[in-house]
Design a protein around this motif. Structure first.
Motif, PDB file in Angstrom:
ATOM      1  N   CYS A  86       0.840  -1.185   0.000  1.00 29.25           N
ATOM      2  CA  CYS A  86       0.000   0.000   0.000  1.00 29.25           C
ATOM      3  C   CYS A  86       0.881   1.243   0.000  1.00 29.25           C
ATOM      4  O   CYS A  86       1.756   1.379   0.858  1.00 29.25           O
ATOM      5  CB  CYS A  86      -0.912   0.015   1.223  1.00 29.25           C
ATOM      6  N   PRO A  87       0.660   2.165  -0.930  1.00 34.45           N
ATOM      7  CA  PRO A  87       1.476   3.379  -0.955  1.00 34.45           C
ATOM      8  C   PRO A  87       1.191   4.313   0.222  1.00 34.45           C
ATOM      9  O   PRO A  87       1.999   5.184   0.517  1.00 34.45           O
ATOM     10  CB  PRO A  87       1.110   4.039  -2.287  1.00 34.45           C
ATOM     11  N   SER A  88       0.088   4.093   0.935  1.00 31.44           N
ATOM     12  CA  SER A  88      -0.239   4.944   2.084  1.00 31.44           C
ATOM     13  C   SER A  88       0.271   4.397   3.408  1.00 31.44           C
ATOM     14  O   SER A  88       0.857   5.123   4.191  1.00 31.44           O
ATOM     15  CB  SER A  88      -1.752   5.148   2.178  1.00 31.44           C
ATOM     16  N   CYS A  89       0.046   3.094   3.652  1.00 30.76           N
ATOM     17  CA  CYS A  89       0.419   2.538   4.970  1.00 30.76           C
ATOM     18  C   CYS A  89       1.502   1.470   4.899  1.00 30.76           C
ATOM     19  O   CYS A  89       1.909   0.939   5.926  1.00 30.76           O
ATOM     20  CB  CYS A  89      -0.814   1.988   5.673  1.00 30.76           C
ATOM     21  N   ASP A  90       1.950   1.122   3.705  1.00 33.84           N
ATOM     22  CA  ASP A  90       3.013   0.143   3.473  1.00 33.84           C
ATOM     23  C   ASP A  90       2.607  -1.298   3.799  1.00 33.84           C
ATOM     24  O   ASP A  90       3.453  -2.174   3.895  1.00 33.84           O
ATOM     25  CB  ASP A  90       4.287   0.531   4.222  1.00 33.84           C
ATOM     26  N   ALA A  91       1.304  -1.558   3.969  1.00 34.47           N
ATOM     27  CA  ALA A  91       0.853  -2.935   4.200  1.00 34.47           C
ATOM     28  C   ALA A  91       1.188  -3.777   2.970  1.00 34.47           C
ATOM     29  O   ALA A  91       0.983  -3.330   1.840  1.00 34.47           O
ATOM     30  CB  ALA A  91      -0.648  -2.966   4.460  1.00 34.47           C
ATOM     31  N   PRO A  92       1.696  -4.981   3.161  1.00 30.23           N
ATOM     32  CA  PRO A  92       2.003  -5.830   2.015  1.00 30.23           C
ATOM     33  C   PRO A  92       0.733  -6.417   1.403  1.00 30.23           C
ATOM     34  O   PRO A  92      -0.185  -6.812   2.124  1.00 30.23           O
ATOM     35  CB  PRO A  92       2.889  -6.925   2.608  1.00 30.23           C
ATOM     36  N   PHE A  93       0.680  -6.424   0.074  1.00 33.82           N
ATOM     37  CA  PHE A  93      -0.415  -7.033  -0.662  1.00 33.82           C
ATOM     38  C   PHE A  93       0.057  -8.366  -1.223  1.00 33.82           C
ATOM     39  O   PHE A  93       1.242  -8.565  -1.467  1.00 33.82           O
ATOM     40  CB  PHE A  93      -0.860  -6.142  -1.822  1.00 33.82           C
ATOM     41  N   ASN A  94      -0.871  -9.258  -1.480  1.00 34.98           N
ATOM     42  CA  ASN A  94      -0.558 -10.586  -1.985  1.00 34.98           C
ATOM     43  C   ASN A  94      -0.170 -10.527  -3.467  1.00 34.98           C
ATOM     44  O   ASN A  94      -0.996 -10.201  -4.311  1.00 34.98           O
ATOM     45  CB  ASN A  94      -1.765 -11.496  -1.807  1.00 34.98           C
ATOM     46  N   PRO A  95       1.084 -10.852  -3.805  1.00 33.33           N
ATOM     47  CA  PRO A  95       1.484 -10.850  -5.215  1.00 33.33           C
ATOM     48  C   PRO A  95       0.757 -11.912  -6.028  1.00 33.33           C
ATOM     49  O   PRO A  95       0.702 -11.835  -7.251  1.00 33.33           O
ATOM     50  CB  PRO A  95       2.988 -11.099  -5.179  1.00 33.33           C
ATOM     51  N   GLY A  96       0.151 -12.882  -5.366  1.00 31.26           N
ATOM     52  CA  GLY A  96      -0.614 -13.906  -6.065  1.00 31.26           C
ATOM     53  C   GLY A  96      -1.843 -13.359  -6.777  1.00 31.26           C
ATOM     54  O   GLY A  96      -2.383 -14.004  -7.682  1.00 31.26           O
ATOM     55  N   CYS A  97      -2.291 -12.168  -6.398  1.00 30.92           N
ATOM     56  CA  CYS A  97      -3.432 -11.546  -7.075  1.00 30.92           C
ATOM     57  C   CYS A  97      -3.139 -11.305  -8.551  1.00 30.92           C
ATOM     58  O   CYS A  97      -4.056 -11.200  -9.364  1.00 30.92           O
ATOM     59  CB  CYS A  97      -3.827 -10.234  -6.395  1.00 30.92           C
ATOM     60  N   ARG A  98      -1.867 -11.236  -8.896  1.00 31.28           N
ATOM     61  CA  ARG A  98      -1.456 -11.052 -10.294  1.00 31.28           C
ATOM     62  C   ARG A  98      -2.069 -12.132 -11.180  1.00 31.28           C
ATOM     63  O   ARG A  98      -2.416 -11.870 -12.328  1.00 31.28           O
ATOM     64  CB  ARG A  98       0.064 -11.094 -10.350  1.00 31.28           C
ATOM     65  N   ALA A  99      -2.206 -13.352 -10.671  1.00 29.46           N
ATOM     66  CA  ALA A  99      -2.747 -14.456 -11.454  1.00 29.46           C
ATOM     67  C   ALA A  99      -4.202 -14.225 -11.857  1.00 29.46           C
ATOM     68  O   ALA A  99      -4.689 -14.846 -12.801  1.00 29.46           O
ATOM     69  CB  ALA A  99      -2.623 -15.760 -10.678  1.00 29.46           C
ATOM     70  N   HIS A 100      -4.898 -13.353 -11.136  1.00 33.46           N
ATOM     71  CA  HIS A 100      -6.312 -13.099 -11.410  1.00 33.46           C
ATOM     72  C   HIS A 100      -6.560 -11.684 -11.918  1.00 33.46           C
ATOM     73  O   HIS A 100      -7.701 -11.234 -11.961  1.00 33.46           O
ATOM     74  CB  HIS A 100      -7.146 -13.308 -10.140  1.00 33.46           C
ATOM     75  N   ALA A 101      -5.520 -10.958 -12.277  1.00 28.15           N
ATOM     76  CA  ALA A 101      -5.666  -9.543 -12.653  1.00 28.15           C
ATOM     77  C   ALA A 101      -6.696  -9.350 -13.760  1.00 28.15           C
ATOM     78  O   ALA A 101      -7.464  -8.379 -13.730  1.00 28.15           O
ATOM     79  CB  ALA A 101      -4.320  -8.963 -13.071  1.00 28.15           C
ATOM     80  N   ASP A 102      -6.774 -10.265 -14.703  1.00 24.52           N
ATOM     81  CA  ASP A 102      -7.730 -10.098 -15.798  1.00 24.52           C
ATOM     82  C   ASP A 102      -9.172 -10.249 -15.339  1.00 24.52           C
ATOM     83  O   ASP A 102     -10.097  -9.823 -16.032  1.00 24.52           O
ATOM     84  CB  ASP A 102      -7.419 -11.052 -16.944  1.00 24.52           C
ATOM     85  N   ARG A 103      -9.395 -10.819 -14.171  1.00 21.90           N
ATOM     86  CA  ARG A 103     -10.747 -10.889 -13.607  1.00 21.90           C
ATOM     87  C   ARG A 103     -11.146  -9.564 -12.962  1.00 21.90           C
ATOM     88  O   ARG A 103     -12.337  -9.288 -12.819  1.00 21.90           O
ATOM     89  CB  ARG A 103     -10.852 -11.998 -12.578  1.00 21.90           C
ATOM     90  N   TYR A 104     -10.150  -8.788 -12.552  1.00 22.77           N
ATOM     91  CA  TYR A 104     -10.405  -7.530 -11.853  1.00 22.77           C
ATOM     92  C   TYR A 104     -10.319  -6.301 -12.753  1.00 22.77           C
ATOM     93  O   TYR A 104     -11.045  -5.333 -12.540  1.00 22.77           O
ATOM     94  CB  TYR A 104      -9.430  -7.366 -10.683  1.00 22.77           C
ATOM     95  N   PHE A 105      -9.417  -6.332 -13.728  1.00 18.62           N
ATOM     96  CA  PHE A 105      -9.169  -5.154 -14.567  1.00 18.62           C
ATOM     97  C   PHE A 105      -9.105  -5.550 -16.032  1.00 18.62           C
ATOM     98  O   PHE A 105      -8.586  -6.615 -16.356  1.00 18.62           O
ATOM     99  CB  PHE A 105      -7.806  -4.500 -14.248  1.00 18.62           C
ATOM    100  N   GLU A 106      -9.580  -4.653 -16.896  1.00 19.27           N
ATOM    101  CA  GLU A 106      -9.303  -4.816 -18.321  1.00 19.27           C
ATOM    102  C   GLU A 106      -7.827  -4.515 -18.489  1.00 19.27           C
ATOM    103  O   GLU A 106      -7.375  -3.424 -18.140  1.00 19.27           O
ATOM    104  CB  GLU A 106     -10.111  -3.827 -19.161  1.00 19.27           C
ATOM    105  N   ILE A 107      -7.080  -5.481 -18.940  1.00 17.13           N
ATOM    106  CA  ILE A 107      -5.648  -5.274 -19.099  1.00 17.13           C
ATOM    107  C   ILE A 107      -5.261  -5.515 -20.547  1.00 17.13           C
ATOM    108  O   ILE A 107      -5.894  -6.296 -21.245  1.00 17.13           O
ATOM    109  CB  ILE A 107      -4.825  -6.169 -18.153  1.00 17.13           C
ATOM    110  N   GLU A 108      -4.232  -4.815 -20.963  1.00 19.23           N
ATOM    111  CA  GLU A 108      -3.731  -4.996 -22.328  1.00 19.23           C
ATOM    112  C   GLU A 108      -2.884  -6.255 -22.379  1.00 19.23           C
ATOM    113  O   GLU A 108      -2.083  -6.508 -21.494  1.00 19.23           O
ATOM    114  CB  GLU A 108      -2.908  -3.787 -22.741  1.00 19.23           C
ATOM    115  N   ARG A 109      -3.105  -7.010 -23.403  1.00 18.95           N
ATOM    116  CA  ARG A 109      -2.305  -8.224 -23.617  1.00 18.95           C
ATOM    117  C   ARG A 109      -1.090  -7.873 -24.469  1.00 18.95           C
ATOM    118  O   ARG A 109      -1.212  -7.195 -25.450  1.00 18.95           O
ATOM    119  CB  ARG A 109      -3.140  -9.290 -24.331  1.00 18.95           C
ATOM    120  N   SER A 110       0.071  -8.354 -24.052  1.00 18.52           N
ATOM    121  CA  SER A 110       1.266  -8.076 -24.852  1.00 18.52           C
ATOM    122  C   SER A 110       1.545  -9.214 -25.789  1.00 18.52           C
ATOM    123  O   SER A 110       1.028 -10.253 -25.739  1.00 18.52           O
ATOM    124  CB  SER A 110       2.469  -7.800 -23.983  1.00 18.52           C
TER     125      SER A 110
END
Length: 110
Positions: A86-110
């Motif tokens: 978190c850029p505000s409180c520095d709490a660590p986020f789960n990097p495993g969320c990357r595996a589901h990013a396309d479920r959360y955001f429209e992302i560009e495919r490379s």
């Protein structure tokens, strides 16, 4: 604790849920189809009667990711650039969320 609505299955005070509940599972996401935050796509599937619609690219400047620790709302670019903290409180986020990013955001495919 939270003034910001977070819906899901067994949601705790820092947005952990029945599906994801490690120390780093402290983010929640908005979907384009819903106003409240959800801890994960599986919570959305469990409690809504419609398919999840990822957050659209053309709304990337609107907050759609919530830090469950400090309740800071982040835009998609801010979340993706934060290196799983978190850029505000520095709490660590789960990097495993990357595996589901396309479920959360429209992302560009490379």
């Amino acid at each position: 604790m939270s003034e910001i609505p977070v819906r899901g299955v067994d949601v705790g005070p820092e947005t952990r849920c029945e599906h994801y509940h490690t120390d780093r599972d402290v983010v929640a996401f908005k979907f384009a189809c819903c106003e409240p935050y959800f801890p994960c796509y599986r919570c959305h599937e469990a409690i809504t009667d419609h398919d999840a619609v990822p957050w659209p690219r053309d709304r990337a400047d609107e907050p759609s990711v919530l830090c469950g620790v400090c309740e800071t709302e982040l835009t998609v670019p801010a979340y993706l650039e934060a290196d799983y903290r978190c850029p505000s409180c520095d709490a660590p986020f789960n990097p495993g969320c990357r595996a589901h990013a396309d479920r959360y955001f429209e992302i560009e495919r490379s």
